[in-house]
Design a protein around this motif. Sequence first.
Motif, PDB file in Angstrom:
ATOM      1  N   UNK A 231       0.842  -1.197   0.000  1.00 28.73           N
ATOM      2  CA  UNK A 231       0.000   0.000   0.000  1.00 28.73           C
ATOM      3  C   UNK A 231       0.879   1.250   0.000  1.00 28.73           C
ATOM      4  N   UNK A 232       0.365   2.334  -0.571  1.00 29.02           N
ATOM      5  CA  UNK A 232       1.006   3.629  -0.404  1.00 29.02           C
ATOM      6  C   UNK A 232       0.644   4.142   0.990  1.00 29.02           C
ATOM      7  N   UNK A 233       1.360   5.136   1.466  1.00 25.32           N
ATOM      8  CA  UNK A 233       1.073   5.680   2.790  1.00 25.32           C
ATOM      9  C   UNK A 233      -0.353   6.228   2.863  1.00 25.32           C
ATOM     10  N   UNK A 234      -0.740   6.985   1.851  1.00 25.07           N
ATOM     11  CA  UNK A 234      -2.087   7.572   1.837  1.00 25.07           C
ATOM     12  C   UNK A 234      -3.157   6.479   1.819  1.00 25.07           C
ATOM     13  N   UNK A 235      -2.961   5.455   0.980  1.00 27.44           N
ATOM     14  CA  UNK A 235      -3.938   4.362   0.899  1.00 27.44           C
ATOM     15  C   UNK A 235      -3.974   3.559   2.198  1.00 27.44           C
ATOM     16  N   UNK A 236      -2.808   3.349   2.812  1.00 25.65           N
ATOM     17  CA  UNK A 236      -2.758   2.605   4.073  1.00 25.65           C
ATOM     18  C   UNK A 236      -3.520   3.357   5.161  1.00 25.65           C
ATOM     19  N   UNK A 237      -3.303   4.653   5.256  1.00 18.70           N
ATOM     20  CA  UNK A 237      -3.996   5.457   6.268  1.00 18.70           C
ATOM     21  C   UNK A 237      -5.506   5.430   6.039  1.00 18.70           C
ATOM     22  N   UNK A 238      -5.934   5.549   4.799  1.00 20.55           N
ATOM     23  CA  UNK A 238      -7.365   5.518   4.484  1.00 20.55           C
ATOM     24  C   UNK A 238      -7.973   4.157   4.821  1.00 20.55           C
ATOM     25  N   UNK A 239      -7.254   3.093   4.487  1.00 23.30           N
ATOM     26  CA  UNK A 239      -7.740   1.738   4.763  1.00 23.30           C
ATOM     27  C   UNK A 239      -7.880   1.510   6.267  1.00 23.30           C
ATOM     28  N   UNK A 240      -6.881   1.942   7.033  1.00 25.26           N
ATOM     29  CA  UNK A 240      -6.931   1.769   8.485  1.00 25.26           C
ATOM     30  C   UNK A 240      -8.077   2.584   9.080  1.00 25.26           C
ATOM     31  N   UNK A 241      -8.250   3.817   8.620  1.00 23.32           N
ATOM     32  CA  UNK A 241      -9.370   4.629   9.116  1.00 23.32           C
ATOM     33  C   UNK A 241     -10.697   3.930   8.859  1.00 23.32           C
ATOM     34  N   UNK A 242     -10.857   3.356   7.673  1.00 18.75           N
ATOM     35  CA  UNK A 242     -12.100   2.661   7.336  1.00 18.75           C
ATOM     36  C   UNK A 242     -12.289   1.422   8.211  1.00 18.75           C
ATOM     37  N   UNK A 243     -11.230   0.695   8.456  1.00 13.83           N
ATOM     38  CA  UNK A 243     -11.314  -0.511   9.293  1.00 13.83           C
ATOM     39  C   UNK A 243     -11.597  -0.172  10.749  1.00 13.83           C
ATOM     40  N   UNK A 244     -11.178   1.002  11.193  1.00 14.87           N
ATOM     41  CA  UNK A 244     -11.378   1.394  12.589  1.00 14.87           C
ATOM     42  C   UNK A 244     -12.764   1.998  12.839  1.00 14.87           C
ATOM     43  N   UNK A 245     -13.470   2.367  11.787  1.00 14.04           N
ATOM     44  CA  UNK A 245     -14.786   3.010  11.952  1.00 14.04           C
ATOM     45  C   UNK A 245     -15.766   2.199  12.784  1.00 14.04           C
ATOM     46  N   UNK A 246     -15.917   0.885  12.561  1.00 14.59           N
ATOM     47  CA  UNK A 246     -16.876   0.140  13.398  1.00 14.59           C
ATOM     48  C   UNK A 246     -16.517   0.172  14.886  1.00 14.59           C
ATOM     49  N   UNK A 247     -15.244   0.057  15.203  1.00 15.07           N
ATOM     50  CA  UNK A 247     -14.825   0.093  16.607  1.00 15.07           C
ATOM     51  C   UNK A 247     -15.094   1.470  17.210  1.00 15.07           C
ATOM     52  N   UNK A 248     -14.847   2.526  16.442  1.00 17.22           N
ATOM     53  CA  UNK A 248     -15.105   3.875  16.940  1.00 17.22           C
ATOM     54  C   UNK A 248     -16.602   4.097  17.164  1.00 17.22           C
ATOM     55  N   UNK A 249     -17.408   3.569  16.257  1.00 12.74           N
ATOM     56  CA  UNK A 249     -18.854   3.685  16.415  1.00 12.74           C
ATOM     57  C   UNK A 249     -19.302   2.967  17.676  1.00 12.74           C
ATOM     58  N   UNK A 250     -18.792   1.754  17.883  1.00  7.77           N
ATOM     59  CA  UNK A 250     -19.163   0.994  19.067  1.00  7.77           C
ATOM     60  C   UNK A 250     -18.741   1.720  20.339  1.00  7.77           C
ATOM     61  N   UNK A 251     -17.557   2.303  20.330  1.00 11.04           N
ATOM     62  CA  UNK A 251     -17.079   3.072  21.479  1.00 11.04           C
ATOM     63  C   UNK A 251     -18.066   4.197  21.810  1.00 11.04           C
ATOM     64  N   UNK A 252     -18.468   4.959  20.783  1.00 11.17           N
ATOM     65  CA  UNK A 252     -19.381   6.070  21.016  1.00 11.17           C
ATOM     66  C   UNK A 252     -20.742   5.596  21.503  1.00 11.17           C
ATOM     67  N   UNK A 253     -21.243   4.517  20.937  1.00  8.01           N
ATOM     68  CA  UNK A 253     -22.533   3.981  21.386  1.00  8.01           C
ATOM     69  C   UNK A 253     -22.449   3.612  22.864  1.00  8.01           C
ATOM     70  N   UNK A 254     -21.404   2.893  23.231  1.00  9.93           N
ATOM     71  CA  UNK A 254     -21.264   2.477  24.628  1.00  9.93           C
ATOM     72  C   UNK A 254     -21.134   3.665  25.574  1.00  9.93           C
ATOM     73  N   UNK A 255     -20.253   4.587  25.246  1.00  7.76           N
ATOM     74  CA  UNK A 255     -20.013   5.706  26.153  1.00  7.76           C
ATOM     75  C   UNK A 255     -21.215   6.643  26.207  1.00  7.76           C
ATOM     76  N   UNK A 256     -21.845   6.897  25.069  1.00  2.00           N
ATOM     77  CA  UNK A 256     -22.973   7.822  25.045  1.00  2.00           C
ATOM     78  C   UNK A 256     -24.223   7.248  25.706  1.00  2.00           C
ATOM     79  N   UNK A 257     -24.475   5.959  25.528  1.00  2.57           N
ATOM     80  CA  UNK A 257     -25.712   5.364  26.048  1.00  2.57           C
ATOM     81  C   UNK A 257     -25.574   4.801  27.456  1.00  2.57           C
TER      82      UNK A 257
END
Length: 152
Positions: free
Chosen positions: A78-104
């Motif tokens: 991967x290029x650096x830009x593509x790697x960063x974008x891919x990781x951000x996309x892969x981390x989105x579900x975990x970030x969503x779950x974190x917010x759901x748990x903390x907010x609710x």
Amino acid sequence: MANGTRADLRELFHRGQLTIGISELSKMTGVSPRQLRYWQKKGYIIPKNEDEPGQARIYTMKMVIKAAAMSNLLQTGYTLKAAAAQVDERMRPAQTMYHVLVDRYQGYEVADDGQILVDLGPFDPQPDQELYAKLVGDRVTFELKTVSKTDE
């Protein structure tokens, strides 16, 4: 019933609670400090203390995971830009779950029978009811409880 508070979960999962310096991040990921500084300059990783110029960089566990995942993707072509974008996309579900748990999460109760009831706060369509989650065997179930005037 025994009770846990919202602060319990926030303390347990507080984003910035576990941090490491750039040299430790380098050792953990196999990425040189110079390269990590470049990634920071490009905005791909962000130190916790980015608003404190002149201070040694410290990184949260989220950035540790991101840097390690980016390093792995770079090694696969991967290029650096593509790697960063891919990781951000892969981390989105975990970030969503974190917010759901903390907010609710409002706390928990231990019922007389030892069952732990997780208070997820008011049930949006019926605000006079609270939504609780509990583990029954290996399955999460939900129940609604009417909020009594003394609970408010």
